[in-house]
Motif scaffolding. Sequence first.
Motif, short mmCIF file in Angstrom:
data_model
loop_
_atom_site.label_atom_id
_atom_site.label_comp_id
_atom_site.label_asym_id
_atom_site.label_seq_id
_atom_site.Cartn_x
_atom_site.Cartn_y
_atom_site.Cartn_z
N GLU B 130 38.78 34.63 38.80
CA GLU B 130 38.05 35.41 39.95
C GLU B 130 38.78 35.02 41.30
N GLY B 131 39.35 36.28 41.81
CA GLY B 131 39.98 36.15 43.09
C GLY B 131 40.26 37.72 43.48
N ALA B 132 41.60 37.70 44.04
CA ALA B 132 41.86 38.73 44.68
C ALA B 132 42.03 39.85 43.71
N ALA B 135 39.07 41.37 42.14
CA ALA B 135 38.51 42.23 42.76
C ALA B 135 39.02 43.67 42.90
N LEU B 136 40.33 43.56 42.67
CA LEU B 136 41.04 44.75 42.82
C LEU B 136 40.90 45.63 41.48
N LEU B 137 40.89 44.65 40.62
CA LEU B 137 40.92 45.56 39.21
C LEU B 137 39.48 45.82 38.70
N GLY B 138 38.57 45.21 39.14
CA GLY B 138 37.22 45.47 38.89
C GLY B 138 36.76 44.81 37.78
N LEU B 139 37.55 43.62 37.26
CA LEU B 139 37.32 42.89 35.91
C LEU B 139 36.42 41.92 36.63
N ALA B 140 35.43 41.67 35.46
CA ALA B 140 34.62 40.23 35.82
C ALA B 140 35.46 39.14 35.68
N ARG B 205 47.80 42.06 36.58
CA ARG B 205 47.84 43.40 37.44
C ARG B 205 48.39 44.66 36.43
#
Lengths: 320, 347
Positions: B130-132, B135-140, B205
């Motif tokens: 959980e981190g940047a 947040a970008l990828l919309g993955l839990a 990514r």
Amino acid sequence: MRGQLISIDDLTRGDIERILGRAESFAEVSGREIKKVPTLRGRTVINLFYEASTRTSSSFELAAKRLSADLLNVKAQGSAVDKGESLKDTVQTLSAYDPAAIVIRSPHVGAAQLVARWSAAAVINAGDGKREHPTQALLDLYTLRRRVGSLEGLKVWIVGDVLHSRVARSNILAFSRMGCEVTVCGPPTLIPREVETLGCQVRYSLEGMGEAHVVYALRMQLERMRGSFVPSLREYAARFQIDGRRLSPQQLLMHPGPVNRGVELAAEVIDSPQALIEQQVESGVVVRMAVLYELLAGGSPGDAARGVQPAEAATEPQPA
Amino acid sequence: MLRTPGREDEEDVASGSRAAPRRAALLRHPRDAQHVARRRLRLRPPGASRAGARHVPTGFLAAITRGQQGHELTEMAELADAGAVGFTDDGLPVSWPGCSARRFSTAALQGVLALHEEDPSLSAGGVMHEGAVSALLGLAGIPSVSESTMIARDTALAGYEGGGSIQHLSARESVIAVEQARAAGVEVTAEGHSAPSALTDDAVRALDTGFKMNPPLRADDDRLALIDALRSGAIDCVATDRPALARGEGAAVRAGADGRHGPRDRLRRPPHRPRAARAPRARPAGRAHEARAPPSSASTHLRCKSGRPQTSAWPICSRSGMWARPATRVAPPTAASPAARSRGGSA
């Protein structure tokens, strides 16, 4: 000509301007009695939808038909996917029909990227899990630009369930790329950690929303929520619902739809003249026509930045 | 961690030991301890006689709880008699504290507990750090605290009931939790996870499910904390802990299986680095952890060859409690040559 539209991040500002400009020219086509141009005649577009959709799938369908493409709708329900066929096998099977483009919606992040790897067709991401929904962001930019002219310097507040929203992620990237100042707002449980690295500010209450030129409300994605993200919809509505009291008459209101009436938006603002919700749906067709055109007949959206010339400039849409 | 008995399609002794570097030990993980007990299987290492298997010390870890459900203890005594060198529910935490407390006291008599540390109520649904990037990828996300809070709980229990070994640390917070427990006098050992020590969540990514793993690749400060901990001796060894999972390509990140890279991939020398370039260098890690080894229990541990300078950024052997059995059960590694590098000199 092979291109793809997976993420807003792949587009430069110039690419976006070009798609929006193209959409403007198709808007004229949509105003005619016979809303059809022969641009993509003889090409096949496949709509591959693994998730429920009304707006996106129907507007892609209309867009392809208005460009005279042959359209194939494949839904997960009722297809071999129901029998357990994997995404890869499905895509390879469909690729045997030599489609020019595959429009894919999937509950899984990265699905569009995988499809692009397996198929020679142009791939358009129509929503991959909670990651991105680039054509929604483009149509939002188009709608807003038609209403206000320039997007530069606009303050946009994106309010609600940012965590579960692919629309939010694409829109944060798209609005900030077009020079807007983006703020996301919602209860802390529905704001992803470190979301500010995407280029937005974070607020946890609607205080200060008065500064916004545009309020973009997100749908509470109740179907994606597992576990208690908000204690109750009543409490959420009390603190974060956009209603006539919180929205000033100068502010514009947008929403990707479908609206949960009485949750994120109060009835009075949905039907007010400030709301662009209906125009957003309307723009869906022309913007998706523009995306299909740019990928299949023009240069791919990423190409402008790389100085690639459109391969078939001769197939401009012919007005009149 | 091998997948035998049961999932030899993913990794077997031959493929795993061919890939393992010198000074490594391989642990085989019977998924179903009940199966072993029922059939009275002998959990003995096959030794070098087996065709295709290079001689690498190999031992079995049996499950801590029935069906790895985290509630009822397995027959640890019988399993130890059958040859298990220790116990783990690897891949799943033992979530019920009552069970955890009992397993510590039981295992203290029977062998070593290797603990997968993850609080499922914090990590549920997560597929990456959980981190940047999440947040970008919309993955839990799987937050670092889902690991460190469980380590804090288990080290507290270990202090009360007896020692254990913390498996595959991935986060800075976890290193801090282990250091705090040690400072309080708790005898625990810890293994670093090779992948988060070399890579960060930035690798996700590209949405290649080969980088999806549990514990996940974390941020750069976590990576640096793991390397520092390895140098200081707070982490005793590096484990790959990546079974090569058999699941076809074509999985999106959320649906894809964890892993995919086994010892084959993890411990391989980077192709661009010629052998000659691996000149022996003294590393503080070796001396530091030799000095820290508790004298009381040292005799039951597999150790690096005494006095030998560590020549690898990733010392693969150590005093980790994971292999802490009398030498009759597991042959010590024949550390005759410099340890092979696992990943490049990125450390």
